[in-house]
Motif scaffolding. Structure first.
Motif, PDB file in Angstrom:
ATOM      1  N   UNK A   1       0.846  -1.197   0.000  1.00 46.42           N
ATOM      2  CA  UNK A   1       0.000   0.000   0.000  1.00 46.42           C
ATOM      3  C   UNK A   1       0.881   1.247   0.000  1.00 46.42           C
ATOM      4  N   UNK A   2       0.501   2.213  -0.801  1.00 50.48           N
ATOM      5  CA  UNK A   2       1.206   3.499  -0.853  1.00 50.48           C
ATOM      6  C   UNK A   2       0.224   4.575  -0.380  1.00 50.48           C
ATOM      7  N   UNK A   3       0.372   4.973   0.866  1.00 49.43           N
ATOM      8  CA  UNK A   3      -0.561   5.946   1.457  1.00 49.43           C
ATOM      9  C   UNK A   3      -0.072   7.352   1.151  1.00 49.43           C
TER      10      UNK A   3
ATOM     11  N   UNK B   1      -5.297   2.080  -5.508  1.00 50.71           N
ATOM     12  CA  UNK B   1      -6.247   1.016  -5.169  1.00 50.71           C
ATOM     13  C   UNK B   1      -7.676   1.554  -5.127  1.00 50.71           C
ATOM     14  N   UNK B   2      -7.826   2.796  -4.619  1.00 55.59           N
ATOM     15  CA  UNK B   2      -9.165   3.388  -4.562  1.00 55.59           C
ATOM     16  C   UNK B   2      -9.748   3.542  -5.966  1.00 55.59           C
ATOM     17  N   UNK B   3      -8.933   4.013  -6.926  1.00 57.70           N
ATOM     18  CA  UNK B   3      -9.437   4.156  -8.298  1.00 57.70           C
ATOM     19  C   UNK B   3      -9.790   2.805  -8.905  1.00 57.70           C
ATOM     20  N   UNK B   4      -8.962   1.784  -8.603  1.00 55.19           N
ATOM     21  CA  UNK B   4      -9.251   0.456  -9.150  1.00 55.19           C
ATOM     22  C   UNK B   4     -10.555  -0.095  -8.589  1.00 55.19           C
ATOM     23  N   UNK B   5     -10.817   0.146  -7.298  1.00 57.28           N
ATOM     24  CA  UNK B   5     -12.077  -0.294  -6.685  1.00 57.28           C
ATOM     25  C   UNK B   5     -13.259   0.378  -7.366  1.00 57.28           C
TER      26      UNK B   5
ATOM     27  N   UNK C   1     -32.082  -5.044  -4.327  1.00 57.78           N
ATOM     28  CA  UNK C   1     -33.408  -5.641  -4.483  1.00 57.78           C
ATOM     29  C   UNK C   1     -33.509  -6.157  -5.918  1.00 57.78           C
ATOM     30  N   UNK C   2     -33.896  -7.396  -6.069  1.00 56.30           N
ATOM     31  CA  UNK C   2     -33.959  -8.026  -7.386  1.00 56.30           C
ATOM     32  C   UNK C   2     -34.936  -7.262  -8.278  1.00 56.30           C
ATOM     33  N   UNK C   3     -34.457  -6.863  -9.453  1.00 54.05           N
ATOM     34  CA  UNK C   3     -35.289  -6.146 -10.416  1.00 54.05           C
ATOM     35  C   UNK C   3     -35.310  -4.645 -10.202  1.00 54.05           C
ATOM     36  N   UNK C   4     -34.756  -4.131  -9.114  1.00 54.52           N
ATOM     37  CA  UNK C   4     -34.795  -2.680  -8.851  1.00 54.52           C
ATOM     38  C   UNK C   4     -33.413  -2.039  -8.876  1.00 54.52           C
ATOM     39  N   UNK C   5     -32.376  -2.794  -8.595  1.00 51.83           N
ATOM     40  CA  UNK C   5     -31.038  -2.212  -8.626  1.00 51.83           C
ATOM     41  C   UNK C   5     -30.238  -2.568  -7.391  1.00 51.83           C
ATOM     42  N   UNK C   6     -28.992  -2.064  -7.351  1.00 49.88           N
ATOM     43  CA  UNK C   6     -28.071  -2.377  -6.258  1.00 49.88           C
ATOM     44  C   UNK C   6     -27.333  -1.119  -5.830  1.00 49.88           C
ATOM     45  N   UNK C   7     -26.856  -1.170  -4.576  1.00 52.60           N
ATOM     46  CA  UNK C   7     -26.055  -0.061  -4.041  1.00 52.60           C
ATOM     47  C   UNK C   7     -24.880  -0.670  -3.282  1.00 52.60           C
ATOM     48  N   UNK C   8     -23.667  -0.494  -3.814  1.00 53.93           N
ATOM     49  CA  UNK C   8     -22.434  -0.921  -3.135  1.00 53.93           C
ATOM     50  C   UNK C   8     -21.851   0.297  -2.419  1.00 53.93           C
ATOM     51  N   UNK C   9     -21.676   0.202  -1.092  1.00 56.14           N
ATOM     52  CA  UNK C   9     -21.106   1.311  -0.314  1.00 56.14           C
ATOM     53  C   UNK C   9     -19.769   0.865   0.278  1.00 56.14           C
ATOM     54  N   UNK C  10     -18.725   1.610  -0.056  1.00 55.40           N
ATOM     55  CA  UNK C  10     -17.367   1.319   0.444  1.00 55.40           C
ATOM     56  C   UNK C  10     -17.069   2.288   1.584  1.00 55.40           C
ATOM     57  N   UNK C  11     -16.717   1.745   2.752  1.00 60.63           N
ATOM     58  CA  UNK C  11     -16.344   2.554   3.921  1.00 60.63           C
ATOM     59  C   UNK C  11     -14.833   2.453   4.122  1.00 60.63           C
ATOM     60  N   UNK C  12     -14.152   3.595   4.040  1.00 66.30           N
ATOM     61  CA  UNK C  12     -12.683   3.622   4.173  1.00 66.30           C
ATOM     62  C   UNK C  12     -12.279   4.547   5.326  1.00 66.30           C
ATOM     63  N   UNK C  13     -11.341   4.096   6.170  1.00 63.49           N
ATOM     64  CA  UNK C  13     -10.849   4.980   7.245  1.00 63.49           C
ATOM     65  C   UNK C  13      -9.770   5.924   6.720  1.00 63.49           C
ATOM     66  N   UNK C  14      -9.465   6.947   7.551  1.00 62.12           N
ATOM     67  CA  UNK C  14      -8.368   7.870   7.244  1.00 62.12           C
ATOM     68  C   UNK C  14      -7.072   7.185   7.647  1.00 62.12           C
ATOM     69  N   UNK C  15      -6.303   6.704   6.645  1.00 63.94           N
ATOM     70  CA  UNK C  15      -5.129   5.874   6.943  1.00 63.94           C
ATOM     71  C   UNK C  15      -3.945   6.712   7.386  1.00 63.94           C
ATOM     72  N   UNK C  16      -3.176   6.167   8.321  1.00 72.89           N
ATOM     73  CA  UNK C  16      -1.857   6.680   8.691  1.00 72.89           C
ATOM     74  C   UNK C  16      -0.867   5.546   8.469  1.00 72.89           C
ATOM     75  N   UNK C  17       0.415   5.872   8.562  1.00 73.15           N
ATOM     76  CA  UNK C  17       1.421   4.843   8.335  1.00 73.15           C
ATOM     77  C   UNK C  17       1.339   3.744   9.373  1.00 73.15           C
TER      78      UNK C  17
ATOM     79  N   UNK D   1      -2.283  -3.166   9.202  1.00 72.55           N
ATOM     80  CA  UNK D   1      -3.017  -3.934   8.200  1.00 72.55           C
ATOM     81  C   UNK D   1      -2.114  -4.971   7.547  1.00 72.55           C
ATOM     82  N   UNK D   2      -0.845  -4.606   7.311  1.00 76.87           N
ATOM     83  CA  UNK D   2       0.063  -5.498   6.592  1.00 76.87           C
ATOM     84  C   UNK D   2       0.869  -6.400   7.503  1.00 76.87           C
TER      85      UNK D   2
END
Length: 890
Positions: free
Chosen positions: A562-564, A609-613, A702-718, A724-725
């Motif tokens: 990871x490159x923070x 990584x954020x852009x790739x997600x 909901x099937x037939x209505x759509x989806x919502x993916x929510x990504x929760x990210x913390x404020x990273x420090x070294x 994490x690693x």
């Protein structure tokens, strides 16, 4: 009050003479003061009377001047006649005020003076001012009429008579003052004679008092000394002298000598009592209690504590052994460390501490009725051969005296011996009893040891058997761990090699299909051009599949670094628009981006990584949405997390498959006849990357209505990145090169034409050396480069390249493959850079591997730049244009 002062004989005589001189001086001062007072009164009367007469004359003169000036002006009409009038008008009132102040002691005269003031003011206002105004206005008839009944003349006549009356009164007052002065002179003469007589009488009395006090004091001292001598040497008798002179000093010195002798006799008697008291005592507690009971009344103490020394070295402490008149168990600390409080400091310094006037402390001294605070505290160390044995603390309602301190100093010298002797005897008795107990315990322990030894022998055999089993299990685990490590290494090597083997032919497919699709020579039909585009698109999809598999493999192997850094949240929406606006327009789907108001401008995370997600989530959203909209939202949660949501109106996901889709190679529709394509790796990679960034993904669908993916990210420090690693292996291989993942930007035909024109100018006639062992890649690259009017020379490996460069170094640029037989690209570039004439030649390294270390190795070996296979020809042309342009400029 005089008794508080000390007067010696010489001082008494001097005081007598001094008092006589004071009496004479007082008489002289009194007479002189009276004479000066009479002279001042004479001068005051003279000055006052003259000034009063002058002021009366001045006021009278001012009034006459004003009247004369007024009549002169009325007769002549000349304004100069009014000057005396104006001057008198301005002066008479000030003279009146001064005169009024001088006669402040005569109310009748002041009243007459006030009538004069009123008369002058009425004359000015009713006679002078009106006639002057008539004259100025030329009203002669009115003036004649006014003077026919002249009111002003009557007032001036009245004024003159009043001034005469005041003058006569002042003359009579002056005569009365002179008669009063004559009477005071006669009284002064009589007073002088009386003062002389009084001074003589007082002087005689002073002489008699001084001589009498001296003789009387001497007789008193002599009688007292005789009384002490005749009383059989009683040291309690004292000389009493009431005077405060040298004889008093003699008596006080004798009394101090007697007191000192008496105190020493008392101390010796008390020390003897304490010494006899300690005989026959063999217990320290009894000794301490007996000592406090005996000594506390001697020093008038109302409370006492006895502390004995315990321990050795740094562990030395004072333990409470006994107390005197204590109240409850809490009276006095039960244990004190050396240096703790005054008692602990006394133990270190080995000197007596005396504290007087203690305030704001808890009451120590108690009776049956109430408790009292001590006024004085005495702390005494007890020593034996310069070693502390005990510390004794006394508290009293009265201050401890010097005699008490001397007593404690004498007692302490011998009492230390007693304490040491008793402690020694107690230690001997204790050791004797302990030795008896230890002998019995030793016999019991020997029996227990025998039984324990037998039990331990049994346990040792069992433990030895378990140790062998554990060693065997450890060896099996180590073998299994080595197998896992080898399996992981085999997997990594397999994927790397497969990546190279797949990218090498794929490179030719992409280059040739791109050349066919561009159809610059217009040799293909429209259908054939479409076939070429399909081939190029399929190759690109295959390349993305290879990249996804490599990403997933690197995540599982723990080799993602990871490159923070600071990520500008305002730039990400623009990047997503550039990438996905063309897709949205093509599919007829609305694409919107929402930014919350409370969103910070900068967020610390891994931007790549954020852009790739986001790209994976948005690609899925557009793929499964045929109508409606796709929304990208950025928000900031209350707990400090960055919330990024991707919402679509697509087909939706059933409840039973919402967890399944995050697994590798899993899709909502997994049947062979499914409508939507894809490998099922995108969401799996997203999920793993989010975990690496310390966040989570939430799915609402909901099937037939759509989806919502929510990504929760913390404020990273070294520090958070390190946490994490921690569970991952130390990164040595690498991450995906992002050069091939840059979004394709749409350009207008005009811009493309301009760029092609510039590139054509740069590339035309340039000599390029292509070092490549794969014939497919050679064929594709040679055709592509020759289409740009470049002259291409091919070398099959590094050895052939060096042979060519020996004979011909006239190349503008070198394209160097890395994996070749005989001499690979790394060794070839190092050999080229050793030659001075080849050090500035641009070298672009071509490799089919996608490892981070490959780029560093290439640049270290001497490459000017780096590009991975399969080659994107636009990217290759761009790199070549940059280096060829630099070469031309240099």
């Amino acid at each position: 009050m005089l008794r508080a002062f000390k007067f010696n004989i010489r001082t008494k005589i001097a005081i007598g003479y001094f008092l006589i001189l004071i009496c004479l001086g007082a008489s002289i001062v009194t007479v002189t003061d009276r004479i000066e007072a009479l002279q001042n009164e004479v001068e005051t009367i003279t000055t006052r009377d003259v000034e009063v007469h002058n002021l009366i004359a001045s006021i009278q003169y001012d009034a006459v001047s004003m009247e004369t000036a007024q009549r002169g002006y009325i007769i002549t009409g000349d304004e100069s006649y009014l000057d005396p009038y104006d001057k008198g008008k301005s002066q008479w009132e000030s003279n009146y005020n001064s005169l009024y102040a001088y006669i402040a002691d005569n109310s009748s005269t002041q009243k007459q003076l006030e009538e004069i003031k009123l008369t002058i003011q009425e004359w000015i206002s009713k006679a002078a001012e009106p006639t002057i105004e008539m004259k100025r206005e030329g009203r002669e008839a009115d003036i004649i009429a006014f003077f026919q009944n002249d009111v002003g003349k009557q007032r001036m006549d009245s004024l003159r008579s009043k001034f005469d009356a005041i003058g006569n009164q002042e003359v009579q007052a002056t005569k009365l003052h002179i008669m009063d002065l004559e009477n005071k002179n006669r009284i002064l003469t009589i007073g002088i004679y009386l003062l002389l007589l009084a001074a003589t009488i007082i002087s005689f009395m002073i002489v008699s008092f001084v001589s009498g006090s001296i003789v009387k004091t001497i007789k008193q001292v002599v009688e007292t000394i005789k009384e002490i001598a005749s009383s059989g040497g009683n040291l309690a008798t004292r000389i009493k002298v009431n005077s405060k002179d040298e004889i008093k000093d003699l008596g006080d010195a004798t009394n101090e000598l007697l007191a000192s002798l008496e105190a020493k006799s008392w101390i010796q008697a008390k020390v003897a009592e304490v010494a006899t008291m300690t005989q026959g005592i063999n217990d320290l507690q009894v000794l301490a209690r007996t000592f406090l009971t005996k000594v506390a009344p001697m020093v008038n103490a109302s409370y006492g504590v006895f502390y004995i020394r315990k321990g050795a070295g740094d562990q030395q402490r004072l333990e409470k052994l006994a107390s005197y008149a204590s109240s409850g168990e809490d009276a006095g600390k039960s244990e004190i460390r050396f240096g703790e409080g005054l008692a602990g400091q006394c133990a270190i310094e080995k000197r007596i501490f005396l504290i007087n006037q203690t305030k704001d402390h808890a009451p120590l001294i108690s009776t049956g009725l109430f408790q009292m605070e001590p006024r004085s505290i005495l702390i005494v160390p007890v020593e034996y051969e310069d070693r502390l044995e005990a510390v004794i603390e006394f508290a009293s309602l009265e201050s401890f005296t010097t005699q008490h301190l001397k007593l404690m100093e004498e007692v302490e010298k011998d009492f230390g011996i007693a304490v040491n002797n008793v402690a020694g005897r107690m230690e001997v008795e204790r050791l004797l009893s302990e030795s008896q107990v230890l002998t019995e315990e030793l016999q019991m322990q020997q029996e227990e040891m025998r039984m324990t030894t037998e039990h331990l022998e049994e346990q040792y055999l069992v433990a030895e058997q378990k140790t062998k089993e554990l060693e065997k299990a450890k060896e099996e685990l180590e073998d299994y761990s080595e197998q896992l490590e080898k399996s992981s290494q085999y997997k990594s090597n397999f994927l790397a090699n497969m990546s190279h083997e797949l990218r090498t032919p794929l490179n030719s497919i992409l280059i040739l299909s791109q050349l066919l699709a561009e159809n610059e020579n217009h040799t293909l039909s429209e259908d054939e051009e479409g076939y070429a585009k399909v081939i190029h698109t399929s190759g690109t999809d295959l390349l993305k599949l290879i990249d996804d598999i490599l990403d997933l493999s690197k995540i599982e192997a723990g080799k993602v670094i990871l490159t923070v850094d600071e990520v500008n949240l305002t730039e990400i929406p623009e990047l997503m628009k550039l990438t996905f606006n063309p897709i949205a327009e093509k599919r007829g789907v609305a694409f919107a981006i929402d930014m919350a108001e409370n969103l910070p401008a900068v967020w610390y995370t891994d931007g790549q990584r954020l852009q790739q997600i986001l790209k994976n989530l948005l690609s899925n959203a557009f793929k499964f949405t045929e109508k409606g909209s796709v929304r990208l939202g950025f928000d900031h949660t209350d707990d400090g997390m960055l919330a990024i949501s991707v919402t679509d109106t697509g087909i939706g996901i059933p409840k039973d498959k919402q967890k399944l889709i995050f697994e590798a190679f899993q899709q909502v529709d997994g049947k062979t006849n499914r409508i939507y394509g894809g490998t099922g790796l995108g969401l799996s990679i997203c999920n793993e990357f989010v975990k690496l960034l310390g966040g989570s993904i939430k799915l609402d669908s909901t099937l037939g209505e759509g989806s919502c993916f929510t990504v929760y990210l913390p404020l990273l420090s070294q520090e958070m990145v390190d946490m994490i690693q921690m569970a991952q292996m130390e990164a040595s291989a690498a991450i995906e090169i992002t050069g091939t993942e840059q979004p394709e930007q749409t350009q207008s035909s005009g811009e493309e034409a301009a760029e092609e024109h510039v590139a054509g100018c740069v590339f035309a006639g340039k000599k390029v050396l292509l070092v490549e062992d794969d014939a497919r890649n050679v064929f594709a690259l040679v055709n592509a480069l020759e289409n740009k009017k470049m002259q291409v020379t091919v070398a099959g490996n590094g050895r052939a390249c060096m042979d060519l460069l020996k004979d011909n170094k006239d190349f503008d640029l070198v394209l160097m493959d890395i994996m070749m037989p005989l001499m690979d690209g790394y060794e070839t570039m190092r050999e080229m850079r050793k030659q001075p004439e080849l050090q500035a030649m641009p070298i672009i390294a071509l490799t089919a591997k996608a490892m981070k270390s490959d780029r560093d190795k290439c640049l270290e070996a001497g490459a000017s730049d780096y590009i991975s296979k399969p080659l994107q020809m636009d990217q290759l042309y761009s790199l070549m244009q940059v280096w060829l342009t630099k070469q031309v400029g240099s």
